[in-house]
Write an enzyme that holds these catalytic residues in place. Sequence first.
Site, PDB file in Angstrom:
ATOM      1  N   HIS A  65     -89.935  40.483  88.027  1.00 43.53           N
ATOM      2  CA  HIS A  65     -90.910  38.963  87.736  1.00 43.53           C
ATOM      3  C   HIS A  65     -89.833  38.218  87.503  1.00 43.53           C
ATOM      4  O   HIS A  65     -89.157  38.388  87.001  1.00 43.53           O
ATOM      5  CB  HIS A  65     -91.776  39.685  86.926  1.00 43.53           C
ATOM      6  CG  HIS A  65     -91.265  39.579  85.318  1.00 43.53           C
ATOM      7  ND1 HIS A  65     -90.941  38.652  84.884  1.00 43.53           N
ATOM      8  CD2 HIS A  65     -90.458  40.681  84.786  1.00 43.53           C
ATOM      9  CE1 HIS A  65     -89.946  39.174  83.263  1.00 43.53           C
ATOM     10  NE2 HIS A  65     -90.214  40.720  83.416  1.00 43.53           N
ATOM     11  N   ASP A  67     -91.705  35.243  86.349  1.00 47.48           N
ATOM     12  CA  ASP A  67     -92.162  34.404  85.625  1.00 47.48           C
ATOM     13  C   ASP A  67     -92.204  34.811  84.161  1.00 47.48           C
ATOM     14  O   ASP A  67     -91.082  36.173  83.724  1.00 47.48           O
ATOM     15  CB  ASP A  67     -93.881  35.008  85.625  1.00 47.48           C
ATOM     16  CG  ASP A  67     -93.771  36.455  85.443  1.00 47.48           C
ATOM     17  OD1 ASP A  67     -93.197  36.762  86.217  1.00 47.48           O
ATOM     18  OD2 ASP A  67     -95.151  36.410  84.058  1.00 47.48           O
ATOM     19  N   ASP A  98     -84.898  38.161  80.436  1.00 47.53           N
ATOM     20  CA  ASP A  98     -85.810  38.810  81.109  1.00 47.53           C
ATOM     21  C   ASP A  98     -86.997  38.005  81.684  1.00 47.53           C
ATOM     22  O   ASP A  98     -87.522  37.145  81.237  1.00 47.53           O
ATOM     23  CB  ASP A  98     -86.989  38.748  79.473  1.00 47.53           C
ATOM     24  CG  ASP A  98     -88.404  39.892  79.962  1.00 47.53           C
ATOM     25  OD1 ASP A  98     -88.450  40.673  80.856  1.00 47.53           O
ATOM     26  OD2 ASP A  98     -88.908  39.814  79.013  1.00 47.53           O
ATOM     27  N   GLU A 129     -95.584  39.000  85.654  1.00 54.16           N
ATOM     28  CA  GLU A 129     -95.687  40.004  84.780  1.00 54.16           C
ATOM     29  C   GLU A 129     -95.880  39.736  83.497  1.00 54.16           C
ATOM     30  O   GLU A 129     -96.655  41.191  82.364  1.00 54.16           O
ATOM     31  CB  GLU A 129     -93.979  40.687  85.287  1.00 54.16           C
ATOM     32  CG  GLU A 129     -94.178  42.314  84.839  1.00 54.16           C
ATOM     33  CD  GLU A 129     -93.436  42.326  82.873  1.00 54.16           C
ATOM     34  OE1 GLU A 129     -94.026  43.640  82.065  1.00 54.16           O
ATOM     35  OE2 GLU A 129     -93.527  41.446  82.201  1.00 54.16           O
ATOM     36  N   GLU A 130     -95.526  38.409  82.844  1.00 51.33           N
ATOM     37  CA  GLU A 130     -95.193  38.719  81.187  1.00 51.33           C
ATOM     38  C   GLU A 130     -97.198  37.649  81.064  1.00 51.33           C
ATOM     39  O   GLU A 130     -97.354  37.645  79.526  1.00 51.33           O
ATOM     40  CB  GLU A 130     -94.579  36.850  81.261  1.00 51.33           C
ATOM     41  CG  GLU A 130     -93.281  37.503  81.208  1.00 51.33           C
ATOM     42  CD  GLU A 130     -92.484  38.389  80.095  1.00 51.33           C
ATOM     43  OE1 GLU A 130     -93.928  38.938  79.218  1.00 51.33           O
ATOM     44  OE2 GLU A 130     -91.279  38.881  80.287  1.00 51.33           O
ATOM     45  N   GLU A 159     -85.982  44.816  84.233  1.00 53.94           N
ATOM     46  CA  GLU A 159     -86.458  45.082  82.682  1.00 53.94           C
ATOM     47  C   GLU A 159     -85.066  45.048  82.559  1.00 53.94           C
ATOM     48  O   GLU A 159     -83.713  45.921  82.291  1.00 53.94           O
ATOM     49  CB  GLU A 159     -87.822  45.886  82.616  1.00 53.94           C
ATOM     50  CG  GLU A 159     -88.521  45.137  82.931  1.00 53.94           C
ATOM     51  CD  GLU A 159     -89.014  44.072  82.763  1.00 53.94           C
ATOM     52  OE1 GLU A 159     -88.674  43.331  82.185  1.00 53.94           O
ATOM     53  OE2 GLU A 159     -90.202  43.919  83.445  1.00 53.94           O
ATOM     54  N   HIS A 350     -87.647  36.867  74.825  1.00 60.15           N
ATOM     55  CA  HIS A 350     -89.059  36.402  74.112  1.00 60.15           C
ATOM     56  C   HIS A 350     -88.685  35.562  72.638  1.00 60.15           C
ATOM     57  O   HIS A 350     -89.515  35.080  72.141  1.00 60.15           O
ATOM     58  CB  HIS A 350     -90.001  36.725  73.928  1.00 60.15           C
ATOM     59  CG  HIS A 350     -90.568  37.733  75.006  1.00 60.15           C
ATOM     60  ND1 HIS A 350     -92.126  38.270  75.344  1.00 60.15           N
ATOM     61  CD2 HIS A 350     -90.302  38.478  76.334  1.00 60.15           C
ATOM     62  CE1 HIS A 350     -92.224  38.870  76.453  1.00 60.15           C
ATOM     63  NE2 HIS A 350     -91.334  39.126  76.996  1.00 60.15           N
TER      64      HIS A 350
HETATM   65 ZN   LIG Z   1     -89.928  41.458  81.987  1.00 60.62          ZN
END
Ligand SMILES: [Zn+2]
Length: 380
Positions: A65, A67, A98, A129-130, A159, A350
């Site tokens: 992903h 995003d 990520d 995905e997030e 990932e 994150h």
């Molecule tokens: Zn991820």
Amino acid sequence: MIDVIALLKSLINCQSITPVQAGALDLAQELLSKAGFTVQRLPAGEVDNLWATDNACPRALLAGHIDVVPPGDETAWHSAPFIAEERDGYIYGRGAADMKAGVAAMLCAATRLRQQGINGIAILLTSDEEGPALHGTRHVVEWWQKNNEECIDYAIVGEPTCEEFFGDTIKTGRRGSLTARIIVHGQQTHVAYPHRGDNPNHQLINALETMRQNWPPCLTAEASSAPSTGFQVVSLKSGAGANNITPASATATINFRYAPADDPAQLQQTLESSLTQTTGKNWTCDWEHSAEPFFTATDSVLVHALQEEIDKVTGRRPALSTGGGTSDGRFLRTICRELVEFGPRNETIHAPNERVGIEEVRQLATIYEKTVQGLLLSKN
Ligand SMILES: [Zn+2]
């Protein structure tokens, strides 16, 4: 020849907070088209998805992903979250680990394999995905199933799976997720005259404690390498607004992270019969089944091939894990025979000042390239 670090920086500079692709998919499309891939965009709702193949029937899928989650408190960052910055051997920026590093390494690996004339590679990139994960990988999987009867042999999701050192962890599966909101009904009364009412808090406590004490109820009967089912009380809510009242109802939310060997319907039944036994009939329960589990056998061709390449490049023998939350692997597993997740270290994902090691990104591209090369050449 593409430089994986320059590509990673360009991807970070796209402010692709879910579901906006902000140019990241355009960048990937341009690069893949130039390398000779046929690229399709598969938009759904606000989400944009990219699917690329080399015109042969896909046998190895690289998926990820573009995003990212929002930067959060920007004052906690030492550099702008959407301007990639190189410091002390790391690239800093939101999405660095990520999972734009994984995406950059996959794109690099795919173009190198193309140059070697190796066929059977597909790339899937999503921008969802997030977020709710409704129109991203799930949508592409449904599209694939409408148009193809065949399964893809191997899939690697990029990932960030590594913990302390790069190369220390491969994810071979994830557990499913099943949530219940339980309400135990009683009868409200004065706290000094409890016999006039029926305190649902006590019943709920008994029910949950019985579940917790007896867990796991021997439902998981798989090999020791497979994950086992976990039961957690997530939240409790009750009270009538004053200290001299016992309430009319008490609510609890519980979650099962369940193993592929367990049947969610059976878990549901186990919990509900336990509620009946401990509280009588005075309960109601709403279920939400938010994720299916998936698991790839630890002695599969893909796990073995990836382990070998990680060992060659990093000198580490990765552990096989099924920990962590859910991922897009749960959707892809339905169209891929073997699926694993492997990517950089996840220490800053994150969080503010997200970063990825420059050396690990270069190594990651090599690992993806060599693993897919080995898989596609050996089976011909
Ligand atoms: Zn991820």
